[in-house]
Design a protein around this motif. Structure first.
Motif, PDB file in Angstrom:
ATOM      1  N   TRP A  11     -18.533 -10.173 -51.163  1.00 13.56           N
ATOM      2  CA  TRP A  11     -17.275 -10.154 -51.920  1.00 13.56           C
ATOM      3  C   TRP A  11     -16.150  -9.394 -51.244  1.00 13.56           C
ATOM      4  O   TRP A  11     -15.085  -9.212 -51.840  1.00 13.56           O
ATOM      5  N   CYS A  12     -16.364  -8.949 -50.004  1.00  9.54           N
ATOM      6  CA  CYS A  12     -15.238  -8.430 -49.222  1.00  9.54           C
ATOM      7  C   CYS A  12     -14.556  -9.638 -48.589  1.00  9.54           C
ATOM      8  O   CYS A  12     -15.030 -10.169 -47.586  1.00  9.54           O
ATOM      9  N   LEU A  13     -13.466 -10.109 -49.185  1.00 11.60           N
ATOM     10  CA  LEU A  13     -12.823 -11.354 -48.754  1.00 11.60           C
ATOM     11  C   LEU A  13     -12.443 -11.329 -47.277  1.00 11.60           C
ATOM     12  O   LEU A  13     -12.490 -12.355 -46.602  1.00 11.60           O
ATOM     13  N   GLU A  51     -18.418  -0.363 -55.456  1.00 15.55           N
ATOM     14  CA  GLU A  51     -19.779  -0.731 -55.835  1.00 15.55           C
ATOM     15  C   GLU A  51     -19.929  -1.036 -57.322  1.00 15.55           C
ATOM     16  O   GLU A  51     -20.593  -1.996 -57.710  1.00 15.55           O
ATOM     17  N   THR A  52     -19.305  -0.236 -58.165  1.00 16.89           N
ATOM     18  CA  THR A  52     -19.444  -0.435 -59.616  1.00 16.89           C
ATOM     19  C   THR A  52     -18.083  -0.234 -60.288  1.00 16.89           C
ATOM     20  O   THR A  52     -17.180   0.388 -59.716  1.00 16.89           O
ATOM     21  N   TRP A  87     -20.731  -6.581 -66.413  1.00 17.63           N
ATOM     22  CA  TRP A  87     -21.207  -6.253 -65.073  1.00 17.63           C
ATOM     23  C   TRP A  87     -22.708  -5.972 -65.101  1.00 17.63           C
ATOM     24  O   TRP A  87     -23.193  -5.346 -66.057  1.00 17.63           O
ATOM     25  N   ASN A  88     -23.392  -6.336 -64.027  1.00 16.83           N
ATOM     26  CA  ASN A  88     -24.721  -5.816 -63.757  1.00 16.83           C
ATOM     27  C   ASN A  88     -24.508  -4.632 -62.819  1.00 16.83           C
ATOM     28  O   ASN A  88     -23.827  -4.765 -61.801  1.00 16.83           O
ATOM     29  N   VAL A  89     -25.050  -3.476 -63.162  1.00 15.12           N
ATOM     30  CA  VAL A  89     -24.816  -2.273 -62.359  1.00 15.12           C
ATOM     31  C   VAL A  89     -26.144  -1.691 -61.889  1.00 15.12           C
ATOM     32  O   VAL A  89     -27.024  -1.379 -62.703  1.00 15.12           O
ATOM     33  N   GLY A  90     -26.272  -1.561 -60.559  1.00 15.50           N
ATOM     34  CA  GLY A  90     -27.471  -0.994 -59.953  1.00 15.50           C
ATOM     35  C   GLY A  90     -28.581  -2.030 -59.877  1.00 15.50           C
ATOM     36  O   GLY A  90     -28.617  -2.990 -60.650  1.00 15.50           O
ATOM     37  N   HIS A  99     -20.811  -4.863 -54.805  1.00 20.50           N
ATOM     38  CA  HIS A  99     -19.345  -4.925 -54.804  1.00 20.50           C
ATOM     39  C   HIS A  99     -18.992  -5.543 -56.149  1.00 20.50           C
ATOM     40  O   HIS A  99     -19.050  -6.759 -56.306  1.00 20.50           O
ATOM     41  N   ALA A 100     -18.723  -4.691 -57.119  1.00 21.11           N
ATOM     42  CA  ALA A 100     -18.651  -4.973 -58.545  1.00 21.11           C
ATOM     43  C   ALA A 100     -17.926  -6.240 -58.989  1.00 21.11           C
ATOM     44  O   ALA A 100     -16.703  -6.213 -59.174  1.00 21.11           O
TER      45      ALA A 100
END
Ligand SMILES: [Zn+2]
Length: 123
Positions: A11-13, A51-52, A87-90, A99-100
């Motif tokens: 998700w880092c464009l 990340e979150t 969101w799913n976190v962790g 990458h949230a």
């Protein structure tokens, strides 16, 4: 599952690995559409490698609201009868890409899980 870094983060464009163009964007967030039945969905994703959502800054929260409204506008073509948003976190929380992305999932009365929400897996 290994934590992604910025160079190989989906998700880092900037690294070109997202696989599709954003459906919309603003200063800090972009929108990806996944029109796949039976639950068409969208993701609102920050441009910054965060990340979150706990690390979002105030501009990212403001822009998230704008992109959430845009997600609804674009998903309305599928005539959803409801949404599940979050969101799913962790890794334990089922996060696979660190990458949230905020998921905006169309729900329908025809879903096998219709009437079951985000907390139902805990029951
Ligand atoms: Zn990233």
């Amino acid at each position: 599952m290994a934590e992604a870094n910025i160079e190989n983060c989906r998700w880092c464009l900037a690294n070109g690995s997202a696989g599709a163009e954003p459906a919309a964007s603003n200063q800090t967030q972009y929108l990806m559409l996944k029109p796949t039945p039976p639950n068409p969905s969208a993701m609102v994703i920050p441009f910054r490698h965060v990340e979150t959502p706990f690390e979002f800054n105030s501009a990212e929260w403001a822009d998230l609201g704008e992109m959430l409204a845009e997600a609804k506008r674009q998903l309305d073509q599928f005539q959803p009868e409801g949404f599940t948003i979050g969101w799913n976190v962790g890794a334990t929380g089922a996060q696979h890409i660190f990458h949230a992305p905020m998921h905006v999932v169309c729900r329908s009365e025809k879903d096998p899980g219709a009437g079951q929400g985000i907390r139902d897996f805990l029951r």
